[in-house]
Design an enzyme around this catalytic site. Structure first.
Site, PDB file in Angstrom:
ATOM      1  N   PHE A   1      -6.324 -20.689  -0.132  1.00  0.00           N
ATOM      2  CA  PHE A   1      -5.618 -21.485   0.551  1.00  0.00           C
ATOM      3  C   PHE A   1      -4.313 -20.937   1.207  1.00  0.00           C
ATOM      4  O   PHE A   1      -3.305 -21.272   1.302  1.00  0.00           O
ATOM      5  CB  PHE A   1      -5.169 -22.903  -0.136  1.00  0.00           C
ATOM      6  CG  PHE A   1      -4.488 -22.593  -1.516  1.00  0.00           C
ATOM      7  CD1 PHE A   1      -3.457 -22.477  -1.871  1.00  0.00           C
ATOM      8  CD2 PHE A   1      -5.644 -22.794  -2.592  1.00  0.00           C
ATOM      9  CE1 PHE A   1      -2.995 -22.308  -3.079  1.00  0.00           C
ATOM     10  CE2 PHE A   1      -5.095 -22.622  -3.847  1.00  0.00           C
ATOM     11  CZ  PHE A   1      -3.976 -22.299  -4.031  1.00  0.00           C
TER      12      PHE A   1
ATOM     13  N   TYR B   1       4.048 -12.872  -9.667  1.00  0.00           N
ATOM     14  CA  TYR B   1       4.347 -14.183  -9.764  1.00  0.00           C
ATOM     15  C   TYR B   1       4.497 -14.516 -11.604  1.00  0.00           C
ATOM     16  O   TYR B   1       4.791 -15.721 -11.818  1.00  0.00           O
ATOM     17  CB  TYR B   1       3.327 -15.154  -9.277  1.00  0.00           C
ATOM     18  CG  TYR B   1       3.338 -15.011  -7.786  1.00  0.00           C
ATOM     19  CD1 TYR B   1       4.109 -15.734  -7.125  1.00  0.00           C
ATOM     20  CD2 TYR B   1       2.521 -14.276  -7.059  1.00  0.00           C
ATOM     21  CE1 TYR B   1       4.218 -15.735  -5.849  1.00  0.00           C
ATOM     22  CE2 TYR B   1       2.293 -14.076  -5.934  1.00  0.00           C
ATOM     23  CZ  TYR B   1       3.533 -14.791  -5.019  1.00  0.00           C
ATOM     24  OH  TYR B   1       3.420 -14.929  -3.779  1.00  0.00           O
TER      25      TYR B   1
END
Length: 410
Positions: free
Chosen positions: A410, A124
């Site tokens: 999450f 990322y």
């Protein structure tokens, strides 16, 4: 040549979408309970599917959170999740297209931050995400490690409770704690169920989830959720306490909960998987060398709107610096920004003035919550000082008195 169609997920497509996600993460199906919870939490207009020849070949999405930042403000943040590309469709630009679409949508929604927990951290950075917080793992030998507890610990009353029955009051206490530490998430209703998700098939020999409450004068001061994994050998019991989460409003309640976990019968280990790197527990244990401490990356963060993001937090020391920001993936952030601020507030606006520091948006994301030092990043060649003294000024201002921490994924 076939083309990939990128579009928002429909409700009737969720099962196929989630099955593709499970396949990308090894092909082991989640339990029905976990699958049902994630479907309930899904914000369908924030989920993306990449389609090719009538099948899903890529997934991505985000959840709307509020992120606690230095100074205690809660800033809208997109919690990036469920990112996958089919193994048969590598190197076709699908991930890049999904990241591009997603960040455009996040910007349009007025969310100045995007955050994620990376399955593979190397992925990322090229999209502007920096490691903004880390987490502590501990495997404590409670047969050899004791606790030094603060005054008042003996006055805290502990009470067992059903984890589900106590969920509402535990969630209220968690919500009260969110602004106390950067990196914590303000959750929408429904997310509290994640803390008590306990599929029987995923306990790995441990007990069902248990809960103990810490109280004083009828007031809830803390809670711990955990399970116990019994184990024996020829020398006797050596079970493990597996801590899910622990929150407390006072040092005495905090210590009382840890002492309880250390003293559970027939156990000799407490395993905590996700704790702050500056957890007060480190200053209570008698022997940190026998605590099996490890640190790994946790929250990855990127400013989606540099000006709004930097103005949303406060700074521990007065700061007035011009930042030369490079953002190849979100070019609207590229350029010079004058950041001025202190403990009472900040502003960050475009300027033509000479730059004091040069860095990419990835470094801004890493330093944003105060857990990573701009000076350390400069030592790695990732921040350049253009005005003498600017680095020390900015590094001091960006710091946080407590380490940032993400309490759950999450």
């Amino acid at each position: 040549m076939t083309t990939t169609d990128l579009r928002v997920l429909r409700r009737d497509e969720w099962d196929a979408w989630y099955a593709n996600l499970e396949l990308a993460f090894g092909g082991v199906a989640d339990s029905p309970e976990e699958r049902a919870l994630w479907r309930d939490l899904t914000e369908f207009d924030r989920m993306i599917a990449a389609w090719e020849d009538g099948g899903i070949v890529g997934t991505a999405g985000s959840f709307p959170f509020g992120l606690s930042v230095p100074g205690g403000a809660i800033v809208p943040a997109a919690g990036v999740t469920a990112v996958s590309v089919a193994a048969t469709h590598r190197r076709r630009g699908i991930l890049r297209a999904m990241m591009r679409r997603q960040l455009d949508d996040v910007r349009a929604a007025g969310e100045p931050l995007a955050v994620l927990v990376a399955s593979e951290p190397a992925i990322y950075g090229r999209f502007g995400y920096g490691i903004a917080s880390r987490q502590l793992y501990a495997e404590i030998d409670t047969a050899r490690v004791g606790l030094r507890v603060p005054p008042g610990t003996d006055g805290v009353r502990l009470r067992r409770a059903d984890p589900v029955a106590a969920l509402e009051e535990c969630e209220a206490l968690y919500a009260h704690r969110v602004t106390s530490r950067p990196g914590m998430l303000r959750r929408l209703p429904g997310w509290e169920r994640l803390g008590v998700l306990d599929p029987a098939g995923e306990r790995d020999g441990a007990s069902p989830l248990q809960c103990v409450l810490a109280e004083s004068g009828g007031e809830l001061l803390g809670y711990a959720r955990y399970s116990v994994k019994p184990e024996w050998d020829l020398s006797g019991p050596r079970g493990t306490v597996v801590l899910r989460d622990l929150e407390a409003l006072s040092p005495a309640a905090y210590a009382a909960l840890w002492r309880f976990l250390f003293e559970i019968d027939l156990t000799s280990t407490v395993r905590a998987k996700t704790r702050p790197v500056d957890d007060p527990l480190l200053h209570m244990v008698t022997d940190p060398r026998r605590c099996g401490l490890r640190i790994r990356d946790s929250l990855h963060l990127r400013p989606v709107e540099v000006g709004a993001a930097l103005a949303a937090r406060t700074y521990t020391a007065p700061v007035d610096v011009v930042l030369e920001v490079e953002d190849a993936f979100c070019p609207w952030n590229t350029g010079r920004w004058r950041l001025t601020g202190d403990a009472s507030g900040a502003s960050c606006v475009r300027t033509d003035d000479e730059a004091d520091l040069a860095l990419t948006v990835r470094e801004l994301g890493a330093a944003y919550l105060g857990g990573e030092s701009l000076a350390a990043l400069a030592g790695a060649g990732r921040v350049r000082e253009l005005r003498p003294g600017a680095l020390a000024e900015a590094a001091s201002a960006f710091s946080s008195p407590v380490a940032p921490w993400l309490p759950h994924g999450f």
